[in-house]
Enzyme design. Structure first.
Site, PDB file in Angstrom:
ATOM      1  CB  CYS A 400      -0.932  -0.013   1.215  1.00 30.12           C
ATOM      2  SG  CYS A 400      -2.551  -0.687   0.807  1.00 30.12           S
ATOM      3  CE  LYS A 403      -4.671   1.076  -1.485  1.00 30.47           C
ATOM      4  NZ  LYS A 403      -5.824   1.193  -0.570  1.00 30.47           N
ATOM      5  CG  ASP A 430     -19.410   3.342   1.491  1.00 29.24           C
ATOM      6  OD1 ASP A 430     -19.050   3.943   2.518  1.00 29.24           O
ATOM      7  OD2 ASP A 430     -20.573   3.390   1.048  1.00 29.24           O
ATOM      8  CG  ASP A 431     -13.864   0.080   3.782  1.00 26.39           C
ATOM      9  OD1 ASP A 431     -12.752   0.558   3.515  1.00 26.39           O
ATOM     10  OD2 ASP A 431     -14.435   0.243   4.871  1.00 26.39           O
ATOM     11  CG  ASP A 447      -6.839  -3.264  -2.640  1.00 31.56           C
ATOM     12  OD1 ASP A 447      -5.872  -2.753  -3.255  1.00 31.56           O
ATOM     13  OD2 ASP A 447      -7.329  -2.790  -1.607  1.00 31.56           O
ATOM     14  N   GLY A 520      -9.668 -15.675 -13.077  1.00 32.77           N
ATOM     15  CA  GLY A 520      -8.638 -14.661 -12.945  1.00 32.77           C
ATOM     16  C   GLY A 520      -7.985 -14.334 -14.267  1.00 32.77           C
ATOM     17  CG  HIS A 521      -5.927 -11.304 -17.036  1.00 28.64           C
ATOM     18  ND1 HIS A 521      -6.162 -11.754 -18.310  1.00 28.64           N
ATOM     19  CD2 HIS A 521      -4.958 -10.357 -17.129  1.00 28.64           C
ATOM     20  CE1 HIS A 521      -5.369 -11.104 -19.154  1.00 28.64           C
ATOM     21  NE2 HIS A 521      -4.632 -10.248 -18.473  1.00 28.64           N
ATOM     22  CB  THR A 522      -1.721 -14.821 -15.633  1.00 29.67           C
ATOM     23  OG1 THR A 522      -1.990 -15.585 -16.820  1.00 29.67           O
ATOM     24  CG2 THR A 522      -2.254 -15.557 -14.423  1.00 29.67           C
TER      25      THR A 522
END
Length: 722
Positions: A400, A403, A430-431, A447, A520-522
């Protein structure tokens, strides 16, 4: 600095012994392009055997005894895996460490030392402390010495190592005021029987001078909590029993599918085992071509040969031979600052020899102190305006710490149109998003993190816990996840190995949290980045930033400080033990904490904007203020000292500037409030009457939770009170 070349081969160093420490240092000076270097060790440090008697005697601190492998690995550009190897599958080239996916290698070297444990002796495992491995022994001795007055000590094994320990222990205890301490050296035969006569006589005198009691021809049959039981029925009282009787190989080493000699790995003159891709050095190796006793001097002199031969094996070069010396200068500590020197049958002793030993030992250890990572590339003389401001004076942090700032993000999001939908209940900021489908309420978040550690397993755990934090912060139960992975450039074989480690770990973390991985993705890029998109189901209500009330207590479930610790780790300035502890906090899940805090009035997870930034988010959404008792905020080990020394995460200044309305004194604790956290704790505003009971429940679940302040009616004002 990240690798400039694609990675094609895996070199794994098993153990952080003296040889491997020197190899890591040499690798930093002369890396082999294309090699991913890994070191595996049970802990973040490796003690130096030459200084152990001096440490036991009180001449050295624990910090002076230990080589910091985390700093050394960073210096060498290596990934460090903290875990104890329990098997190597030579046929499939896989190294097993409990609770993680197997680690694949192309070439490996083993330097795990020996143990002096005596499992065949009844009660030893339960009631005694083996002198090796050194780290465990040093920790136990430190604690015992601090808490015990006038103890009885028993050392089993009357060789040089046992005698050295006995004199060191006696000296330390007497110096600490334990005038009536009893130190006993126990041997089944005669003590020091392997020493030449001159040296033996001098050692016997030294033992007597230190007040060590010799118990010879003693057949030990059992160790109890109170002492040692002999075959003749006599009991030797002991409050601290240790074993220093000879060299015993680790059981898993003796069980490898290699040529083994009495439990040790047989190697040829190139330090190569019977398998050409497995090397072994130090005490765990048997020099089949020229057998030698177990001694650290051989391990040190093996280092340059091992370094050259590992490079040669990985690049198609020729191996060279190691030629051990016939004899060497033995320097033996005598408890106080005196030493005995023996070589070729001649023995001398005195304070000058201690100074010589101290000089040699410190010279060795100084090679691993004050390390600095490779410098960043030089910036050209002429560059675009603003480039140097963006680069700053330190490398960009990972996690983080990489970020975008809170203010920048808010300004960008403010320009988006307000697309209200009946089935989307949350607002930007919001989260997680709150979605409704029929009677079901679902949250969704995403994230991803730029890697801050090179171990893909640890990084995956951190990224997964970090992404789950937004779901837990809304008191939702994780449901499903997709994975997004960017791998650094590497060969197809290394891609497969790395993805296997990541996906096994991701599956384990998400399954533990109750979520299923659904896709997912790679892709490939300049560096490792791992992210997750996670959904969760809400049973009661989704807790948002809004809802905090004046008078509420503020609860934090994890300590802060990960940003500054990991920033320091990048600069080889953080203690390895502090880094390991910080990583343990970051990889701690919060399923139980989320459930305990399910009735909070407002809640968020503390991540990149720091504790102050995320508290400001609650205050703004709820129309309240807050007071934080800085002394009550839990802090990670080492973080405050790093802040005081001037270390900061690359996001710190932005976080400080982005939070308005903060009243704070200029102190290290205040600065930590703006330290970006990765996979940080939950911050909850709860009914003050319930706060202590909630903290008690959290602590019973193992969370280092604390009440850190209160919500006030001073809208937008945050007071940091020290």
């Amino acid at each position: 600095m990240k690798n400039q070349f694609p990675q094609t081969r895996d070199l794994v160093l098993v153990g952080g012994g003296h040889t491997h420490a020197l190899v890591l240092r040499s690798w930093a000076m002369k890396p082999l392009p294309g090699v991913r270097l890994t070191v595996i060790n049970p802990g973040p440090t490796a003690p130096y055997s030459g200084m152990l008697p001096g440490f036991v005697a009180g001449h050295y601190t624990r910090a002076e005894l230990d080589i910091d492998l985390v700093q050394l690995a960073r210096f060498a550009g290596a990934r460090v895996i903290l875990g104890a190897v329990n098997h190597i599958d030579v046929a499939s080239k896989l190294i097993r460490v409990p609770e993680r996916a197997p680690i694949a290698y192309d070439v490996t070297a083993i330097d795990v030392g020996i143990t002096s444990t005596m499992p065949q002796l009844q009660g030893f495992t339960d009631h005694a402390i083996p002198a090796k491995p050194l780290g465990h022994f040093a920790t136990k001795w430190d604690a015992f010495r601090a808490d015990t007055k006038d103890p009885h000590i028993a050392i089993i094994g009357g060789g040089v190592a046992g005698a050295e320990l006995a004199m060191a222990m006696s000296h330390a205890l007497r110096r600490d005021g334990s005038a009536n301490a009893v130190v006993q050296l126990v041997d089944r035969g005669k003590v020091l029987k392997d020493l030449r006569d001159v040296a033996k006589q001098k050692m016997l005198v030294a033992l007597a001078d230190q007040g060590v009691t010799l118990i010879e021809d003693a057949d030990v049959t059992e160790i109890t909590a109170d002492g040692i039981l002999l075959s003749d029925g006599e009991t030797i009282k002991s409050d601290f029993t240790t074993g220093a009787a000879g060299a015993k190989p680790h059981d898993w080493v003796a069980g490898l599918n290699l040529d083994i000699h009495e439990g040790f790995i047989s190697v040829n003159s190139a330090l190569q085992s019977s398998n050409e891709d497995v090397f072994a050095v130090g005490d765990c190796a048997h020099l089949s071509f020229d057998p030698r006793p177990k001694a650290g001097v051989y391990a040190v002199r093996e280092a340059p040969v091992l370094f050259d031969n590992l490079r040669a094996r990985l690049s198609g070069g020729e191996l060279r031979a190691y030629k051990p010396q016939n004899d060497y200068l033995k320097l033996i500590s005598l408890g106080d600052k005196s030493a005995l020197a023996e070589r070729f049958g001649t023995a001398l002793q005195g304070p000058l020899l201690w100074k010589l030993k101290n000089h040699i030992d410190r010279k060795f250890m100084n090679q691993f102190v004050g390390l600095t990572p490779m410098a960043q590339p030089e910036v050209p003389l002429t560059v675009a305006d603003g480039l140097r401001d963006v680069l700053g004076d330190r490398p960009m942090c990972g996690g983080c710490g990489a970020k975008v700032g809170r203010g920048t993000l808010r300004h960008a999001l403010a320009k988006l149109p307000d697309d209200k939908r009946a089935d989307v209940l949350s607002a930007l900021g919001d989260d997680a998003a709150i979605l409704t489908t029929g009677n079901t309420t679902q949250v969704m978040t995403t994230d991803h993190l730029r890697a801050m550690v090179d171990d893909p397993v640890v990084m995956t755990r951190i990224a997964a816990i970090h992404a789950l934090g937004d779901v837990w912060a809304m008191a939702a139960k994780p449901q499903a996840a997709t994975v997004t992975i960017i791998l650094p450039r590497m060969s197809a074989a290394l891609q497969e190995r790395t993805l296997a480690e990541i996906m096994v770990t991701a599956h384990d973390v998400m399954t533990d949290a109750g979520a299923a991985i659904v896709g997912g993705h790679t892709s490939q890029g300049d560096e490792l980045t791992i992210g997750f998109t996670v959904t969760g189901l809400v049973e009661k209500r989704a807790i948002t930033l809004a809802g905090a009330k004046s008078g509420d207590a503020l609860i934090l479930t994890k300590p802060i400080g990960s940003g500054v610790i990991m920033a320091a780790e990048m600069q080889c300035k953080a203690a390895g033990a502090d880094v390991a502890a910080a990583l343990a906090h970051m990889t701690e899940g919060q399923t139980a904490a989320s459930g305990i805090l399910a009735d909070a009035h407002a809640m968020t997870d503390v991540t990149g904007f720091g504790l102050a930034g995320h508290l400001a988010g609650i205050c703004e959404a709820s129309g309240v203020g807050a007071m934080v008792d800085l002394a009550a905020v839990p802090v990670m080990d080492g973080a405050l000292d790093l802040v005081k020394s001037g270390v900061q995460s690359s996001l710190f200044a932005t976080n400080r500037a982005d939070v308005a309305g903060v009243k704070a004194t200029n102190c290290a604790l205040s600065e930590l409030m703006f330290d970006p956290q990765t996979a940080g704790g939950l911050l909850a505003a709860v009914d003050a009457a319930l706060a202590q009971k909630l903290v008690d429940r959290l602590q019973n679940e193992g969370y280092p939770a604390a009440i850190i302040g209160t919500i006030t009616d001073q809208v937008g004002r945050i007071i940091l009170q020290d």
